[in-house]
Motif scaffolding. Structure first.
Motif, PDB file in Angstrom:
ATOM      1  N   GLY A 182       0.813  -1.207   0.000  1.00  0.00           N
ATOM      2  CA  GLY A 182       0.000   0.000   0.000  1.00  0.00           C
ATOM      3  C   GLY A 182       0.848   1.258   0.000  1.00  0.00           C
ATOM      4  N   ALA A 183       0.280   2.345  -0.523  1.00  0.00           N
ATOM      5  CA  ALA A 183       1.021   3.591  -0.668  1.00  0.00           C
ATOM      6  C   ALA A 183       1.222   4.290   0.669  1.00  0.00           C
ATOM      7  CB  ALA A 183       0.284   4.515  -1.631  1.00  0.00           C
ATOM      8  N   ASP A 184       2.269   5.112   0.735  1.00  0.00           N
ATOM      9  CA  ASP A 184       2.534   5.906   1.930  1.00  0.00           C
ATOM     10  C   ASP A 184       1.475   7.003   2.071  1.00  0.00           C
ATOM     11  OD1 ASP A 184       4.749   4.414   2.498  1.00  0.00           O
ATOM     12  OD2 ASP A 184       6.163   5.804   1.571  1.00  0.00           O
ATOM     13  N   GLU A 185       1.446   7.614   3.236  1.00  0.00           N
ATOM     14  CA  GLU A 185       0.483   8.683   3.498  1.00  0.00           C
ATOM     15  C   GLU A 185       0.678   9.830   2.497  1.00  0.00           C
ATOM     16  OE1 GLU A 185      -0.855  11.680   7.164  1.00  0.00           O
ATOM     17  OE2 GLU A 185       0.689  10.147   7.464  1.00  0.00           O
ATOM     18  N   GLY A 186      -0.420  10.318   1.964  1.00  0.00           N
ATOM     19  CA  GLY A 186      -0.344  11.394   0.985  1.00  0.00           C
ATOM     20  C   GLY A 186      -0.379  10.913  -0.449  1.00  0.00           C
ATOM     21  N   PHE A 187      -0.307   9.594  -0.647  1.00  0.00           N
ATOM     22  CA  PHE A 187      -0.338   9.019  -1.992  1.00  0.00           C
ATOM     23  C   PHE A 187      -1.441   7.962  -2.062  1.00  0.00           C
ATOM     24  CE2 PHE A 187       3.969  10.541  -1.461  1.00  0.00           C
ATOM     25  CZ  PHE A 187       4.268  11.110  -2.690  1.00  0.00           C
ATOM     26  N   THR A 188      -1.995   7.773  -3.261  1.00  0.00           N
ATOM     27  CA  THR A 188      -2.984   6.717  -3.480  1.00  0.00           C
ATOM     28  C   THR A 188      -2.619   5.940  -4.742  1.00  0.00           C
ATOM     29  OG1 THR A 188      -4.409   8.192  -4.776  1.00  0.00           O
ATOM     30  CG2 THR A 188      -4.876   8.004  -2.414  1.00  0.00           C
ATOM     31  N   LEU A 189      -3.002   4.673  -4.764  1.00  0.00           N
ATOM     32  CA  LEU A 189      -2.806   3.842  -5.945  1.00  0.00           C
ATOM     33  C   LEU A 189      -4.100   3.803  -6.741  1.00  0.00           C
ATOM     34  CD1 LEU A 189      -0.772   0.811  -4.520  1.00  0.00           C
ATOM     35  CD2 LEU A 189       0.093   2.841  -5.685  1.00  0.00           C
ATOM     36  N   ASP A 190      -4.022   4.146  -8.010  1.00  0.00           N
ATOM     37  CA  ASP A 190      -5.208   4.122  -8.862  1.00  0.00           C
ATOM     38  C   ASP A 190      -5.298   2.790  -9.603  1.00  0.00           C
ATOM     39  OD1 ASP A 190      -5.989   6.640  -8.073  1.00  0.00           O
ATOM     40  OD2 ASP A 190      -4.871   7.650  -9.648  1.00  0.00           O
ATOM     41  N   ALA A 191      -6.125   2.746 -10.648  1.00  0.00           N
ATOM     42  CA  ALA A 191      -6.410   1.477 -11.326  1.00  0.00           C
ATOM     43  C   ALA A 191      -5.492   1.210 -12.509  1.00  0.00           C
ATOM     44  CB  ALA A 191      -7.864   1.460 -11.799  1.00  0.00           C
ATOM     45  N   ASP A 192      -4.672   2.199 -12.909  1.00  0.00           N
ATOM     46  CA  ASP A 192      -3.786   2.026 -14.056  1.00  0.00           C
ATOM     47  C   ASP A 192      -2.336   2.004 -13.599  1.00  0.00           C
ATOM     48  OD1 ASP A 192      -6.098   2.189 -15.503  1.00  0.00           O
ATOM     49  OD2 ASP A 192      -5.798   4.274 -16.108  1.00  0.00           O
ATOM     50  N   CYS A 193      -1.502   1.305 -14.372  1.00  0.00           N
ATOM     51  CA  CYS A 193      -0.100   1.143 -13.963  1.00  0.00           C
ATOM     52  C   CYS A 193       0.783   1.001 -15.209  1.00  0.00           C
ATOM     53  CB  CYS A 193       0.028  -0.099 -13.079  1.00  0.00           C
ATOM     54  SG  CYS A 193       1.720  -0.465 -12.582  1.00  0.00           S
ATOM     55  N   GLU A 194       1.969   1.563 -15.149  1.00  0.00           N
ATOM     56  CA  GLU A 194       2.965   1.384 -16.211  1.00  0.00           C
ATOM     57  C   GLU A 194       4.254   0.895 -15.575  1.00  0.00           C
ATOM     58  OE1 GLU A 194       3.468   4.103 -19.720  1.00  0.00           O
ATOM     59  OE2 GLU A 194       5.380   4.523 -18.737  1.00  0.00           O
ATOM     60  N   LEU A 195       4.708  -0.279 -15.989  1.00  0.00           N
ATOM     61  CA  LEU A 195       5.942  -0.874 -15.479  1.00  0.00           C
ATOM     62  C   LEU A 195       7.014  -0.750 -16.545  1.00  0.00           C
ATOM     63  CD1 LEU A 195       4.390  -4.150 -13.986  1.00  0.00           C
ATOM     64  CD2 LEU A 195       4.726  -1.949 -12.849  1.00  0.00           C
ATOM     65  N   LYS A 196       8.169  -0.200 -16.160  1.00  0.00           N
ATOM     66  CA  LYS A 196       9.234   0.034 -17.131  1.00  0.00           C
ATOM     67  C   LYS A 196      10.536  -0.584 -16.637  1.00  0.00           C
ATOM     68  CE  LYS A 196       9.423   4.015 -19.153  1.00  0.00           C
ATOM     69  NZ  LYS A 196       9.555   5.475 -19.410  1.00  0.00           N
ATOM     70  N   ALA A 197      11.214  -1.285 -17.547  1.00  0.00           N
ATOM     71  CA  ALA A 197      12.537  -1.806 -17.226  1.00  0.00           C
ATOM     72  C   ALA A 197      13.538  -0.648 -17.237  1.00  0.00           C
ATOM     73  CB  ALA A 197      12.940  -2.870 -18.242  1.00  0.00           C
TER      74      ALA A 197
END
Length: 209
Positions: A182-197
């Motif tokens: 889970g994200a730290d205080e002040g941040f939220t995780l939404d439904a979209d994600c981009e993973l980059k090498a």
């Protein structure tokens, strides 16, 4: 106009910006469209569409700048194919084998011939200089592009005391941990994600919902 990426740099000394002098200095390095025989062209361009005559645009104490790069697209595989075909024609016509040195010279000539007909692509890298808060924000995910912009800005200013921000933990480590715990205080995780090498040419995976 929103920045999509950030390479943050700290100003290590107080920076006094004379906007008129900066614009004049940047004008000497203004972008010029790429020539027929050039591989790349790079220079400053107006960062604000409504102020096309300003290469350095000030607002609320911050200065927005933009570096434009245009480069020719000449795939090595295309050059190799044309050069190999030409070398084969010479061998067949003159009944001899071509050596490594001559084959290299053929490739160089082919590249020179193809360059004027090659397509070109351009990109603009923007940066925000904030002397009052001591930051330079470069809108790119590429460290090398950020360094190129800062190098040219340093030439225009003659002095740019800056260093890349170093954190106690890398953003990659922190954000990977967010996915697990889970994200730290002040941040939220939404439904979209981009993973980059890592790296400029790293693979990318995009996830939605």
């Amino acid at each position: 106009m929103w920045f999509k990426n950030l390479q943050p740099y700290r100003l290590t000394e107080t920076l006094e910006l004379d906007l008129d002098k900066l614009n004049a200095a940047m004008a000497k390095q203004a972008f010029v469209p790429i020539g027929k025989s050039d591989l790349v062209s790079e220079g400053w361009t107006a960062p604000a569409p409504h102020a096309p005559d300003l290469l350095a645009y000030r607002n609320a104490g911050a200065v927005l700048i933009a570096l434009k790069t245009e480069e020719k697209i000449l795939p090595a595989s295309v050059v190799k194919q044309v050069a190999d075909d030409r070398a084969a024609e010479i061998e067949e016509r003159e009944f001899r084998k071509i050596g490594k040195k001559e084959r290299k010279e053929i490739r160089e000539r082919v590249a020179e011939e193809l360059l004027p007909r090659a397509f070109s692509r351009s990109r603009v890298t923007r940066a925000l200089v904030e002397p009052q808060t001591g930051w330079v924000w470069v809108d790119t995910s590429s460290a090398s592009r950020a360094e190129t912009l800062l190098s040219l800005l340093r030439e225009a200013l003659e002095h740019l005391p800056s260093r890349l921000l170093h954190t106690q933990q890398s953003p990659v480590t922190v954000m990977t941990n967010w996915l697990e715990n889970g994200a730290d205080e002040g941040f939220t995780l939404d439904a979209d994600c981009e993973l980059k090498a890592p790296g400029d040419e790293g693979a990318v995976i995009r996830c939605r919902r």
